[in-house]
Design a protein around this motif. Structure first.
Motif, short mmCIF file in Angstrom:
data_model
loop_
_atom_site.label_atom_id
_atom_site.label_comp_id
_atom_site.label_asym_id
_atom_site.label_seq_id
_atom_site.Cartn_x
_atom_site.Cartn_y
_atom_site.Cartn_z
N LEU A 286 0.83 -1.20 0.00
CA LEU A 286 0.00 0.00 0.00
C LEU A 286 0.87 1.25 0.00
CD1 LEU A 286 -2.81 -1.00 2.53
CD2 LEU A 286 -3.01 -0.82 0.05
N LEU A 287 1.92 1.27 0.82
CA LEU A 287 2.79 2.44 0.88
C LEU A 287 3.51 2.67 -0.44
CD1 LEU A 287 4.37 1.97 4.43
CD2 LEU A 287 2.69 3.69 3.75
N GLU A 288 3.92 1.59 -1.10
CA GLU A 288 4.65 1.73 -2.35
C GLU A 288 3.75 2.13 -3.51
OE1 GLU A 288 6.51 -2.02 -2.80
OE2 GLU A 288 8.10 -1.63 -1.32
N SER A 289 2.46 1.77 -3.43
CA SER A 289 1.56 2.00 -4.55
C SER A 289 0.91 3.37 -4.49
CB SER A 289 0.46 0.92 -4.58
OG SER A 289 1.04 -0.36 -4.65
N LEU A 290 0.81 3.97 -3.34
CA LEU A 290 0.08 5.22 -3.17
C LEU A 290 1.02 6.42 -3.25
CD1 LEU A 290 -2.24 4.09 -0.27
CD2 LEU A 290 -2.97 4.62 -2.60
N PRO A 291 0.51 7.59 -3.62
CA PRO A 291 1.36 8.80 -3.63
C PRO A 291 1.80 9.18 -2.22
CG PRO A 291 -0.93 9.36 -4.03
CD PRO A 291 -0.86 7.87 -4.09
N HIS A 292 2.85 10.00 -2.14
CA HIS A 292 3.41 10.33 -0.83
C HIS A 292 2.46 11.17 0.02
CE1 HIS A 292 4.26 14.02 -3.09
NE2 HIS A 292 4.34 14.63 -1.91
N THR A 293 1.49 11.80 -0.63
CA THR A 293 0.53 12.61 0.13
C THR A 293 -0.51 11.75 0.84
OG1 THR A 293 -0.79 12.87 -1.87
CG2 THR A 293 0.82 14.60 -1.38
N ALA A 294 -0.63 10.48 0.44
CA ALA A 294 -1.64 9.60 1.04
C ALA A 294 -1.18 9.13 2.40
CB ALA A 294 -1.91 8.41 0.13
N SER A 295 -2.15 8.84 3.27
CA SER A 295 -1.87 8.27 4.59
C SER A 295 -2.51 6.89 4.65
CB SER A 295 -2.45 9.15 5.70
OG SER A 295 -1.76 10.38 5.76
N VAL A 296 -1.72 5.91 5.09
CA VAL A 296 -2.20 4.54 5.22
C VAL A 296 -2.16 4.17 6.69
CG1 VAL A 296 -1.89 2.15 4.51
CG2 VAL A 296 -1.28 4.00 2.95
N ALA A 297 -3.23 3.58 7.21
CA ALA A 297 -3.31 3.20 8.62
C ALA A 297 -3.91 1.81 8.73
CB ALA A 297 -4.16 4.20 9.40
N ARG A 298 -3.52 1.13 9.81
CA ARG A 298 -4.15 -0.15 10.13
C ARG A 298 -5.13 0.08 11.27
NH1 ARG A 298 -1.68 -5.51 13.10
NH2 ARG A 298 -3.46 -6.88 12.68
N LEU A 299 -6.41 -0.20 11.00
CA LEU A 299 -7.45 0.06 12.00
C LEU A 299 -7.61 -1.10 12.96
CD1 LEU A 299 -10.17 1.78 9.80
CD2 LEU A 299 -8.21 2.77 10.97
N GLY A 300 -7.09 -2.28 12.60
CA GLY A 300 -7.21 -3.44 13.47
C GLY A 300 -7.49 -4.68 12.64
N GLY A 301 -6.99 -5.84 13.12
CA GLY A 301 -7.21 -7.07 12.38
C GLY A 301 -6.64 -6.96 10.98
N ASP A 302 -7.48 -7.28 9.98
CA ASP A 302 -7.05 -7.18 8.58
C ASP A 302 -7.67 -5.97 7.90
OD1 ASP A 302 -9.63 -8.14 8.73
OD2 ASP A 302 -9.45 -9.43 6.97
N GLU A 303 -8.03 -4.96 8.70
CA GLU A 303 -8.69 -3.78 8.17
C GLU A 303 -7.71 -2.62 8.09
OE1 GLU A 303 -12.74 -1.11 8.92
OE2 GLU A 303 -12.04 -2.52 10.44
N ALA B 219 -7.01 1.51 6.37
CA ALA B 219 -7.69 2.71 5.90
C ALA B 219 -6.69 3.56 5.13
CB ALA B 219 -8.27 3.50 7.07
N ILE B 220 -7.20 4.22 4.08
CA ILE B 220 -6.36 5.07 3.23
C ILE B 220 -7.03 6.45 3.16
CG2 ILE B 220 -5.38 5.40 0.94
CD1 ILE B 220 -5.61 2.34 0.59
N ILE B 221 -6.22 7.49 3.37
CA ILE B 221 -6.69 8.86 3.23
C ILE B 221 -5.99 9.46 2.02
CG2 ILE B 221 -6.91 11.12 4.32
CD1 ILE B 221 -6.60 9.72 7.02
N LEU B 222 -6.78 9.87 1.03
CA LEU B 222 -6.24 10.53 -0.17
C LEU B 222 -6.68 11.99 -0.14
CD1 LEU B 222 -6.87 7.82 -2.89
CD2 LEU B 222 -4.67 8.57 -2.03
N PRO B 223 -5.79 12.89 0.28
CA PRO B 223 -6.15 14.31 0.36
C PRO B 223 -5.89 15.03 -0.95
CG PRO B 223 -4.00 13.99 1.32
CD PRO B 223 -4.45 12.64 0.83
N GLU B 224 -6.27 16.29 -0.98
CA GLU B 224 -5.95 17.19 -2.09
C GLU B 224 -6.47 16.67 -3.42
OE1 GLU B 224 -1.76 17.77 -2.04
OE2 GLU B 224 -1.70 18.46 0.03
N LEU B 225 -7.68 16.13 -3.42
CA LEU B 225 -8.29 15.67 -4.67
C LEU B 225 -9.02 16.83 -5.33
CD1 LEU B 225 -9.73 12.21 -3.54
CD2 LEU B 225 -7.54 12.69 -4.64
#
Length: 965
Positions: free
Chosen positions: A584-601, A603-609
């Motif tokens: 996920l980190l390698e595939s997304l732009p540097h402005t994106a935020s990737v988080a693990r919410l728990g278990g296998d879940e 979340a991705i935040i794509l700002p500045e759209l």
């Protein structure tokens, strides 16, 4: 000694010897008197008087020598070299003047002054002897000469000592006698060792010489000069005496004026809280205020002299005495300031401070001491408390790593204490440092902030100042320090002192940073956790609100991750989660935020759209990256995912509302199209609202006690006998309507509500069982369904046992039905343990809905399962003409028979289904073909009618098919 006597009596003219003695006496008395006067004069005039005293004394030495030499009897024609004689006079005066200036000016050293005069006497004598011109030569006895020098030097030094000792007397005559003795003894002892050796040839007189008569004239002139000095001194003394008389008259007038105010002064002393006292020049108390007697209970008369010491604390008396004597000897009040304890009239001791100042007369002599006693008892107690506190702080700072510093605004210097060597390592901190030393070692990026903070505290009237910054230590490294200090101010609120500490908090900062990182990140994937995700989500929305853009929130869930964990183990599951985060980190732009919410879940935040659908591009890269199988050890594991997308501000203004929208889209994607992205639509919110309504209905039913069990019979397919019942949850509404559990389906996913529903079912079932047995009816085994939430706590067995004991029933007639997801979930090992515990108590375990989940033969062997319930979906497919439709049922029945397990077929609705299952060896059947779920009150009737005969095969064939209402 005999030789000296002969020299004086037989070799000298006694008249000239007497004259020499007179000249010597006049010169020494005059010089001593003038020197004594110089020591009473101020520093400005002292040097002049000392020079005059040296000139008179030196002239007297020179004149005495030559007068004695004139009296020396011989038959020679003697002349004198006047140039050498002049040198002798100059040196004699020079040494005596130097002795006075060196030994009597400034720090007075009488012996040194006398020693200088003694050297002048010796120099003058030998130069005078060298000035002799006659037909012959002079031979000196070395021993006698050395003895003469020693005697003259000792007597001269003693004269200087006597001058200082008698300086305060009217006339220091012992010093004059000692100096005269030094001059005369040196000359005559030295002359006793002189031998004149005449020569046959006459000596030619050349240069500046003088005969005996001429020299006598010179001596007379010198003597007149000395007499002039004596007269001058006498006149000056007389003038001083007249001045002293005038001063005495003025003093008498002053004393009379002073007596007039004496009564007023006494009245003031009596009213003053401080105790005033007076002592004479020797320190003996002569007067004390009346308050003294009232406080200590000692009459004032008994306190005079040294009587006051009777009430001084014994431990303090030596110190007080030592200080008082030192002050008296020094003649000033610097030492007359001491604190001690006095015994009060009631026997208690109190602290007092005694201070005194001397009163001097016109000559600077102490004539009296004036002092006061001040009660400082409360102050001393406060100081002792403060010292105790400071000592505790000092010891505490030594036990810790505090660097103590003290900054003086007046001195502009700082002193250091505590652990400065250990923490900072600078050797120069053993002494004081200036402000620049501290400032230069503050990190440049922190310097401005620290100075601004300190200036604000100093100017704002603050009592304390504290700050954290980076500081360079002796090794050149930067450490984090926390500085705290107290701001000490004067009466005008101006800061005069800063006292504080510096603590190395580098390790604490490191630990805090690690803890902060751990608090905001997932330890497995190193991604931000739910807390940091919330902060970044809100920040992205705030930025988009200002820029007018959009934010995409994507919630991603791995499909079949639990199955992967169960088959390959949790370690493999962890590797998959780590690789998912990395992809996920390698595939997304540097402005994106990737988080693990728990278990296998995730979340991705794509700002500045700039456009709402701009998220599709980055997510396509994610899809491509996730298509590649994961490598776990040597195994390639295919994993796909489902994702839900919500857009701000279209799908929600609030961050929490936006997450709900994304979750709803994810749930919809997992249910409808696993492995895809689904964008939130308003229709999905209706599903969420339906879930909320279900939870509300379930909680309301629990509060209104409207949860009741309905019982559906389980029939032995071989005999037709009722073998037991399954307790099915129903909701009895206020209007009498019976609602199925599907109306509260979402409640079984809520841990708290699900456990409460099970507890209500347990209570009802055991109560019904007790009622039936009370009337002689044995219903057989009763099965109750459990959810995964019932196994999350360790008290399932104790809860079941508590219900049984409350109704005085056993557990041997209870079956527990669990689904496959409960057995193979994350709580699998704990579920197995609890089921084993229940089986020991007589409870049988049934595996419900077998075939619809992920259970395998391995699970059936590992878990304590007694009964397999075949799901209704398989029963509906029974077709004797289609072997594929019955293959699963045939396999399950064959497997259960081999494992020795009972089987129950759910949802039997036709004769053909019952006949087929009976023929294949199925143990029991359950469904509307036999009977629908009944309320507890109808169970006795059903059982009583059934006892008239068993359901035989013929009866089964004659029964018509029953369908659900």
């Amino acid at each position: 000694m005999l030789n000296l006597f002969e020299t004086i009596i037989h070799e000298h003219d006694q008249r000239l010897v007497a004259l020499a003695l007179g000249i010597c006496a006049i010169s020494t008395l005059t010089g001593t008197a003038i020197a004594q006067m110089s020591m009473k004069a101020d520093l400005v005039h002292r040097r002049g008087w000392l020079i005059l005293a040296g000139v008179v004394t030196g002239l007297g030495v020179w004149t005495t020598h030559f007068t004695a030499m004139l009296g020396y009897r011989n038959n020679l024609d003697i002349h004198f070299d006047l140039s050498v004689s002049a040198y002798s006079l100059v040196l004699a005066i020079g040494f005596t003047v130097a002795g006075g200036l060196v030994g009597l000016q400034g720090k007075e050293r009488g012996i040194l002054a006398g020693a200088f005069v003694g050297v002048g006497i010796a120099v003058a004598h030998f130069l005078d002897m060298h000035a002799l011109r006659f037909a012959g030569s002079v031979v000196h006895d070395p021993l006698i000469t050395l003895f003469a020098g020693a005697v003259g030097l000792v007597l001269a030094a003693w004269a200087g000592h006597l001058l200082l000792r008698w300086r305060d007397q009217i006339f220091a005559w012992p010093a004059a006698i000692a100096l005269s003795a030094a001059i005369l003894s040196f000359h005559f002892i030295a002359m006793s060792g002189v031998r004149i050796v005449p020569a046959e040839a006459a000596v030619e007189m050349s240069g500046w010489t003088a005969s005996v008569d001429e020299l006598a004239t010179i001596i007379v002139v010198a003597f007149l000069l000395m007499l002039g000095a004596a007269v001058t001194y006498t006149w000056h003394s007389e003038r001083l005496a007249r001045a002293t008389a005038r001063q005495q008259r003025r003093l008498i007038h002053t004393l009379e004026t002073l007596r007039e105010t004496q009564d007023h002064h006494r009245a003031y002393i009596e009213l003053n809280p401080q105790i005033a006292w007076v002592a004479d020049r020797y320190g003996m108390i002569t007067e004390v205020a009346p308050l003294w007697g009232e406080l200590v209970g000692l009459p004032r008369e008994a306190s005079y002299g040294e009587g006051w010491a009777k009430v001084v604390h014994p431990d303090d008396l030596p110190l007080v005495t030592r200080h008082w004597r030192a002050a008296i000897e020094a003649g000033d009040g610097d030492s007359a300031d001491v604190r001690y304890r006095l015994r009060m009239s009631d026997g208690a001791f109190r602290w007092y401070r005694a201070r005194a100042r001397p009163r001097h007369d016109a000559e600077g002599n102490v004539v009296a001491w004036y002092g006061s006693l001040e009660d400082i008892h409360d102050q001393v107690l406060g100081e002792e408390a403060l010292r105790s506190s400071e000592e505790r702080y000092r010891l505490a700072s030594r036990a810790t790593s505090d660097v103590i510093w003290d900054w003086s605004f007046q001195d502009q210097r700082a002193t250091w204490a505590g652990a400065y060597k250990k923490v900072l390592g600078y050797p120069e901190l053993q002494s004081e440092t200036d402000f620049d030393w501290w400032l230069d070692r503050i990190h440049p990026d922190d310097r401005s902030r620290v100075l601004t903070s300190q200036s604000a505290a100093l100017k704002g009237g603050a009592e304390y100042w504290h700050e954290e910054y980076r500081f360079r230590i002796a090794t050149g490294e930067w450490i984090d320090v926390k500085t705290r200090c107290v701001i000490v101010r004067d009466g005008d609120e101006r800061p005069i002192r800063l006292v504080g500490s510096m603590l190395d908090v580098t390790q604490q900062k490191t630990v805090e940073a690690e803890l902060n990182w751990a608090a905001l990140h997932d330890p497995l994937t190193k991604l931000p956790n739910r807390t940091l995700y919330r902060k970044r989500k809100r920040a992205a929305i705030d930025d988009a609100r200002q820029s007018g853009g959009s934010v995409a929130l994507i919630v991603l869930d791995l499909n079949n991750f639990k199955e992967l964990n169960d088959t390959l183990g949790h370690a493999a599951g962890d590797r998959v989660l780590e690789q998912t985060a990395q992809r996920l980190l390698e595939s997304l732009p540097h402005t994106a935020s990737v988080a693990r919410l728990g278990g296998d879940e995730f979340a991705i935040i794509l700002p500045e759209l700039s456009e709402p659908d701009a998220y599709a591009g980055p997510m396509s890269y994610v899809s491509t990256a996730m298509e590649e199988p994961f490598l776990v050890g040597d195994t390639r594991v295919p994993v796909n995912f489902s994702a839900g997308v919500a857009l701000w501000p279209r799908d929600g203004e609030d961050p929490a509302e936006l997450l709900i929208a994304a979750d709803l889209a994810l749930y919809s994607a997992k249910e409808e199209m696993p492995g895809t992205f689904m964008e939130f639509t308003p229709t999905l919110r209706g599903a969420s609202e339906r879930r909320s309504q279900m939870l509300f209905l379930a909680r309301q039913a629990l509060e209104q006690d409207s949860i009741v069990p309905f019982y559906q019979p389980k029939i032995d397919l071989r005999t037709g006998r009722v073998m037991g019942w399954e307790a099915l949850l129903r909701i009895c509404s206020a209007d009498g309507t019976i609602l199925p559990p599907s109306e509260i389906q979402a409640a079984f996913s809520d841990s708290e509500v699900a456990v409460r529903l099970t507890e209500r079912m347990f209570a009802r079932v055991f109560a019904d069982l007790a009622n039936w047995r009370a009337v002689g009816i044995d219903p057989g085994r009763i099965a109750v369904n459990l959810s995964a939430a019932d196994f999350r706590g360790p008290d399932l067995a104790s809860r079941l046992q508590a219900h049984a004991e409350a109704t005085e029933q056993g557990l041997s007639a209870i079956d527990i039905e669990v689904t496959e997801t409960v057995l193979i979930g994350q709580l699998g090992p704990e579920v197995s343990r609890m089921l084993q515990e229940l089986r020991k108590m007589g409870v049988m375990v049934a595996l419900d809905d077998f075939g619809t989940g992920y259970a395998s033969l391995t699970h059936l062997q590992e878990f304590p399962v007694d009964v397999i319930k075949i799901d209704k979906s398989f029963i509906e497919r029974i077709d004797e003409n289609n072997p594929k439709a019955t293959a699963v049922i045939d396999a399950v029945l064959e497997m259960a028979m081999r494992l020795g397990m009972q089987t129950v077929a759910e949802g039997i609705e036709t004769m053909e289904q019952a006949r087929y299952l009976r023929a294949r060896g199925c143990t029991m059947g359950q469904g509307y073909f036999f009977d629908r779920p009944l309320p507890a009150c109808e169970v006795p009737r059903a059982l009583s009618s059934e006892t008239k005969g068993q359901w035989e095969v013929v009866r089964l064939r004659s029964l018509k098919s029953r369908t659900a209402p």
